[in-house]
Scaffold this active site. Sequence first.
Site, PDB file in Angstrom:
ATOM      1  N   GLU A  78     -10.812   7.290   7.803  1.00 55.49           N
ATOM      2  CA  GLU A  78      -9.336   7.241   8.502  1.00 55.49           C
ATOM      3  C   GLU A  78      -8.846   9.144   7.924  1.00 55.49           C
ATOM      4  OE1 GLU A  78      -7.083   3.552  10.621  1.00 55.49           O
ATOM      5  OE2 GLU A  78      -7.057   3.864   8.334  1.00 55.49           O
ATOM      6  N   ALA A  79      -8.530   9.658   8.684  1.00 62.60           N
ATOM      7  CA  ALA A  79      -7.978  10.685   8.367  1.00 62.60           C
ATOM      8  C   ALA A  79      -7.399  11.175   7.537  1.00 62.60           C
ATOM      9  CB  ALA A  79      -7.392  11.569   9.193  1.00 62.60           C
ATOM     10  N   PRO A 126       1.740   2.760  18.917  1.00 59.80           N
ATOM     11  CA  PRO A 126       3.409   1.838  17.745  1.00 59.80           C
ATOM     12  C   PRO A 126       2.283   2.468  16.300  1.00 59.80           C
ATOM     13  CG  PRO A 126       2.134   0.483  18.811  1.00 59.80           C
ATOM     14  CD  PRO A 126       1.657   1.601  19.894  1.00 59.80           C
ATOM     15  N   SER A 142       1.074  -1.230   0.209  1.00 59.59           N
ATOM     16  CA  SER A 142       0.040  -0.056  -0.003  1.00 59.59           C
ATOM     17  C   SER A 142       0.815   1.526  -0.377  1.00 59.59           C
ATOM     18  CB  SER A 142      -1.437  -0.227   1.006  1.00 59.59           C
ATOM     19  OG  SER A 142      -1.890   1.197   1.146  1.00 59.59           O
ATOM     20  N   THR A 187       2.221  -0.829  10.525  1.00 61.44           N
ATOM     21  CA  THR A 187       2.303  -1.045   9.263  1.00 61.44           C
ATOM     22  C   THR A 187       3.894  -1.011   8.995  1.00 61.44           C
ATOM     23  OG1 THR A 187       1.569   1.063   8.230  1.00 61.44           O
ATOM     24  CG2 THR A 187       0.306  -0.793   7.985  1.00 61.44           C
TER      25      THR A 187
HETATM   26  C1  G16 Z   1      -2.888   0.332   6.759  1.00 57.82           C
HETATM   27  C2  G16 Z   1      -4.728   0.277   7.501  1.00 57.82           C
HETATM   28  C3  G16 Z   1      -4.386   1.449   7.779  1.00 57.82           C
HETATM   29  C4  G16 Z   1      -3.924   2.415   8.400  1.00 57.82           C
HETATM   30  C5  G16 Z   1      -2.364   2.780   7.707  1.00 57.82           C
HETATM   31  C6  G16 Z   1      -1.599   3.304   8.219  1.00 57.82           C
HETATM   32  O1  G16 Z   1      -3.561   1.182   5.207  1.00 57.82           O
HETATM   33  O2  G16 Z   1      -4.765  -0.695   6.590  1.00 57.82           O
HETATM   34  O3  G16 Z   1      -6.589   1.466   8.350  1.00 57.82           O
HETATM   35  O4  G16 Z   1      -4.851   3.572   8.712  1.00 57.82           O
HETATM   36  O5  G16 Z   1      -2.495   1.158   7.540  1.00 57.82           O
HETATM   37  O6  G16 Z   1      -1.712   2.567   9.819  1.00 57.82           O
HETATM   38  P1  G16 Z   1      -0.119   2.008  11.174  1.00 57.82           P
HETATM   39  O7  G16 Z   1      -1.124   3.957  11.509  1.00 57.82           O
HETATM   40  O8  G16 Z   1      -0.487   1.649  11.606  1.00 57.82           O
HETATM   41  O9  G16 Z   1       0.847   1.982  10.010  1.00 57.82           O
HETATM   42  P2  G16 Z   1      -2.161   1.094   3.965  1.00 57.82           P
HETATM   43  O10 G16 Z   1      -3.343   2.154   2.745  1.00 57.82           O
HETATM   44  O11 G16 Z   1      -1.047   0.740   4.114  1.00 57.82           O
HETATM   45  O12 G16 Z   1      -3.071  -0.352   3.696  1.00 57.82           O
END
Ligand code: G16
Length: 558
Positions: A395-396, A521, A78, A524
């Site tokens: 989400e924002a 934390p 992503s 991703t």
């Molecule tokens: C993923 C999740 C989202 C989340 C984002 C960032 O998005 O599907 O719900 O807001 O990661 O997550 P974190 O702040 O835990 O790193 P994507 O678009 O990367 O699949």
Amino acid sequence: MSSSPTKAAHEHAVLLNAIAEGANQYPKPEHVNYTYGTAGFRTLASKLPSVLFRVALLAVLRSKRLEGATIGVMVTASHNPEPDNGVKLVDPSGEMLDPTWEHHATTLANCPTTESLLSTFTTLVTHLRVDLHQPANIVYARDTRPSGPDLIKALEAGLNAFGDGVKVNSLGVTTTPILHYVVKATNDKTGEYGQPTVEGYNQKMAKAFKTLVGNKGPLAPLYVDCANGVGANALADFTATLGDLLPVHPLNTATGTPGALNHHCGADFVKTKQQFPPSVQAAGFLNKRGTRACSFDGDADRIVYYYLHESKNTFRLLDGDKIAVMVAMFLGDLIAKAKLTEDEKLYLGVVQTAYANGSSTKYLTSRNIPVTCVSTGVKHLHHAAQRYDIGVYFEANGHGTVLFSDNAIKTLKGASPTSPESANAIKYLLAFSELINQAVGDALSDMLLVEAVLAHRGWGAPEWDAGYEDLPNRLVKVEVPDRSIFVATDAERKLAYPVGLQEHIEEAMRKVEMGRSFVRPSGTEDCVRVYAEAKSSVEADSLAITVTDLVKLASGQV
Ligand code: G16
């Protein structure tokens, strides 16, 4: 189908042999600990082949456990940089994998040897009561990352271990939300959700969009930053289906250029840096004041809009919060215009996370729109949104969608309009339920949703933006030696650990007007995220700096 104990034992032994043979080609690297996190497994692509092989095993077990329901596998990282990749599973409803199975994914991924993988697999079969004679159906896809093809080979090796016991459908290179759509449509035995193909997806959305704005087009041209990712292909396919109703100018479509994906472009860049992607500026966009543009992320499941403020000549962001507010207000107005009876009353609500700008929450609650706050991660928002008849969640960062409950659809289909206005409102609500991806956040579908609402309101970006003023805010990525020492609580608005840190954060918040900050934390990326907002930019900056320093101190970096 049942077989004799001897035959069953023999079949199991043959399967384990086939799994062992494949697993030996994809050994788990030493000293790596995997976790199925916010969006599945996500890390450097070079560390992932063994994970893909094992995810295939789990996908097949899940499908067999659900009597052959189709399970999706998406290979993507992503918004992450290009060297990363990832994989996540999609449940038959098109939603994220059932959280109780995430742990099994983590366990399989961390088996140190082929032997331990085989014994864990066998234990899971028993523990999860999987009948291996059941059919299994898997649909999978990847984004445009160069590491994708090799990871798909590892996935296929895992699927092939089951021989004829698994039917597979490869969508090739496509967006995450299209994969979710195809999973949902494949499992929808009524056939009402749409054709389970990429073409079916495009046709369904084009039809709904025409119903909503067909008599208002062609709309003003829209600049779309595709993050040099798979959204570029999806946008091209979709516009070919739609025709001229929405003239788009695709930017950042270099899916084959090494290192270009998400680099200085895309929704995450725009949201985090709060600035135009340089490529969008270079495209002459800034000469066209008031013109709106949007950015997808690398797999096209997020979108943010922005424009150049006419008089102040500044960048203005229209993020997930701004989308949620505009859409909730508009759908709320349509519900009112539908003039449903007391028995048919539909409840609309909004789901946000701690990242939602304080002004957006205030705007909604002051208009009696219920708002729920949940932890980051689409799965949390999705489930909370299902509690409403019409649940708007964003989400924002631009990840979100609007869910229409079965009750809402049934009510709208059965309602008797009392006037041409109520008939139109009902028709439009139903068309929105078709336009909006019901499985997951979808940049393309959300773009059409925004465009349809703007067209109905007769607004451009400035009018949309005028609803409320965001509190200045900062988002900081802090790299720490071990992010697992940071444990969040209360929908991630507070830290439970390290002990004492939360008190210091609150002390810093009290020192600035309208200060709010939290630390969590990332699920991703290997980092901790700090969010800070305050009445002025200077105060938001100072709060972000103070809290970042506190995080570094707590992790022993200062
Ligand atoms: C993923 C999740 C989202 C989340 C984002 C960032 O998005 O599907 O719900 O807001 O990661 O997550 P974190 O702040 O835990 O790193 P994507 O678009 O990367 O699949």
